[in-house]
Design an enzyme around this catalytic site. Structure first.
Site, short mmCIF file in Angstrom:
data_model
loop_
_atom_site.label_atom_id
_atom_site.label_comp_id
_atom_site.label_asym_id
_atom_site.label_seq_id
_atom_site.Cartn_x
_atom_site.Cartn_y
_atom_site.Cartn_z
N GLY A 76 8.77 1.09 3.08
CA GLY A 76 7.63 1.83 3.60
C GLY A 76 6.36 1.60 2.80
CG ASP A 123 0.69 -0.22 7.22
OD1 ASP A 123 0.24 0.89 6.88
OD2 ASP A 123 1.79 -0.38 7.77
NE ARG A 180 0.58 1.83 4.23
CZ ARG A 180 1.87 2.11 4.23
NH1 ARG A 180 2.55 2.22 3.10
NH2 ARG A 180 2.54 2.26 5.36
N GLY A 193 11.25 -3.05 3.30
CA GLY A 193 11.81 -1.89 4.01
C GLY A 193 11.67 -0.59 3.24
CB SER A 223 2.36 -2.08 3.75
OG SER A 223 2.08 -1.04 4.62
CD GLU A 272 2.17 8.15 6.46
OE1 GLU A 272 1.68 7.07 6.86
OE2 GLU A 272 2.22 8.47 5.26
CE1 TYR A 280 4.60 3.62 13.30
CE2 TYR A 280 4.35 2.12 15.14
CZ TYR A 280 3.81 2.79 14.07
OH TYR A 280 2.47 2.64 13.76
C1 GLA Z 1 3.65 2.24 9.64
C2 GLA Z 1 2.66 1.54 10.55
C3 GLA Z 1 1.25 2.13 10.38
C4 GLA Z 1 1.27 3.65 10.51
C5 GLA Z 1 2.37 4.26 9.65
C6 GLA Z 1 2.53 5.75 9.86
O1 GLA Z 1 3.36 1.99 8.29
O2 GLA Z 1 2.62 0.16 10.26
O3 GLA Z 1 0.37 1.55 11.30
O4 GLA Z 1 1.38 4.05 11.84
O5 GLA Z 1 3.63 3.64 9.89
O6 GLA Z 1 1.40 6.40 9.40
#
Ligand code: GLA
Length: 383
Positions: A124, A172, A25, A122, A126, A31, A221
């Site tokens: 971003g 995600d 995705r 890695g 998903s 965000e 995170y």
């Molecule tokens: C990652 C996490 C999500 C979300 C994003 C930031 O992708 O898995 O749950 O918090 O970061 O928006």
């Protein structure tokens, strides 16, 4: 090669080989709002994780991937523990999903699974949620039963928490499980209500990978989550979702830094998601694009999850004619940026941005245009 047909998990257990696919995705806007009970607007993309599955007659699962050597062996007749895969091993993600089904009381038959992907790991985008949802779809197909898409998303999220040690939100897995082709998905992460939002054909979505490695497991995170929880507690709220954007400036003044800045991002971002969705409905692309850019700088300055390379991509993209907006996407600390661009110029914009970023950083970034894709699917042999 025998012909294949796409099917959702069937009501009878699979005994012949089959293939499951689940998309990655990209998040258009919203965000770091999901774990604050807020709003997000992701869409599934046409890059995915593929698992080729061969059912076995016993209760053993053999998991392998073309990206790393070795095979993980799991005995499905025993409860699977988070320690089963060894520290940092990729197979913790599928193992966590299998354990989730065990906890629901499902008896999973044995199988061999070979994982491959057109999604960068890695980046971003998903890849972990795609792997989890593909595994859950594999189990449904093997067992001849299905979960509701949202139940499946929650099971996959729990797997990531307990087996991969990443305290992610629900965006995600929901985006991957519930996606509809041609649409982004507006999710209210408090009620988990969802609305499909049409993405018109005049717009293209461009994804560009900064080439900076992104990892959510290193603690930054989790620290952002804690700072948001501390900010909400400091304001006497259940979550930052409960603070309306109009009241924010005065109320946030009482908080110390960095909580004040983190909360400012979250409150303003929730508001931007709703305004972005309205702008799309009114076909007001410049406003939608401006909101993406505001989102980026809020993530960079208030939330501090961008990096110089992602900031470069955004600055350079905005100079190009036909770019409405651009921002980092996903958890941050590297990974990808997403741009909303004029479809007629999209390919040209991609190569110009690639070249401009290469000149600035020396990095030859991978980029691609993507359609909003559908959720997971199953392919079985037609013969
Ligand atoms: C990652 C996490 C999500 C979300 C994003 C930031 O992708 O898995 O749950 O918090 O970061 O928006």
């Amino acid at each position: 090669m025998p012909e294949t047909v796409a099917l959702m998990p069937q009501p009878t257990p699979a005994t012949a080989p089959f293939t499951v696919l689940a998309p990655g995705r990209v998040n258009l806007i919203g965000e770091h709002t999901d774990y604050n009970d807020g709003f997000v607007l992701p869409m599934a993309i046409d890059r995915e994780v593929t698992i080729r599955v061969r059912p076995r007659r016993d209760r053993i699962a053999l998991l392998s991937t073309d990206r790393e050597p070795g095979t993980t062996t799991l005995d499905l007749a025993q409860p699977i523990s988070p320690l089963a895969c060894g520290p940092g091993n990729w197979s913790a993600y599928p193992a966590g999903v299998l354990a989730g089904f065990q906890q629901l009381g499902w008896e999973i038959p044995g199988f061999e699974a070979a994982v491959s992907a057109t999604l960068p790991a890695g980046g971003g985008l998903s890849s972990s949620a795609a792997l989890e949802v593909a595994t859950a779809t594999l189990v449904e197909t093997l067992c001849g039963r299905s979960l509701e898409p949202l139940e499946k998303a929650l099971l996959c999220q729990a797997a990531e928490h307990t087996f991969a040690g990443v305290p992610c939100g629900i965006m995600d897995q929901t985006a991957v499980c519930c996606a509809r082709a041609g649409h982004a998905l507006l999710i209210d992460c408090r009620s988990l209500e969802r609305r499909h939002v049409l993405l018109p054909a005049e717009l293209s979505v461009l994804v560009i990978n900064s080439g900076v490695k992104h990892s959510l497991a290193d603690g930054a995170y989790a620290r952002r989550r804690e700072e948001c929880a501390a900010a909400a507690a400091g304001l006497g709220l259940a979550s930052l979702r409960d603070l309306p954007a109009a009241d924010a400036t005065a109320r946030l003044a009482s908080l110390p830094l960095p909580e004040r800045a983190r909360a400012h991002h979250v409150v303003s971002e929730n508001d931007r998601v709703l305004r972005f969705t309205e702008a799309l409905a009114k076909r007001d692309w410049p406003t939608a694009g401006r909101l993406m850019v505001e989102s980026h700088w809020s993530l960079s300055r208030d939330y501090e999850v961008s990096c110089p390379e992602l900031d470069q991509i955004v600055e350079r993209a905005l100079i190009l004619p036909g770019v409405y907006g651009c921002r980092m996407t996903g958890g941050g600390f590297g990974g990808c940026a997403v741009a909303l661009v004029d479809a007629a110029r999209a390919a040209e914009i991609g190569s110009l941005l690639h070249e401009s970023y290469r000149q600035a950083t020396g990095i030859a970034a991978d980029w691609f245009l993507t359609r909003a894709a559908a959720g997971p699917r199953v392919m079985v042999s037609a013969s």
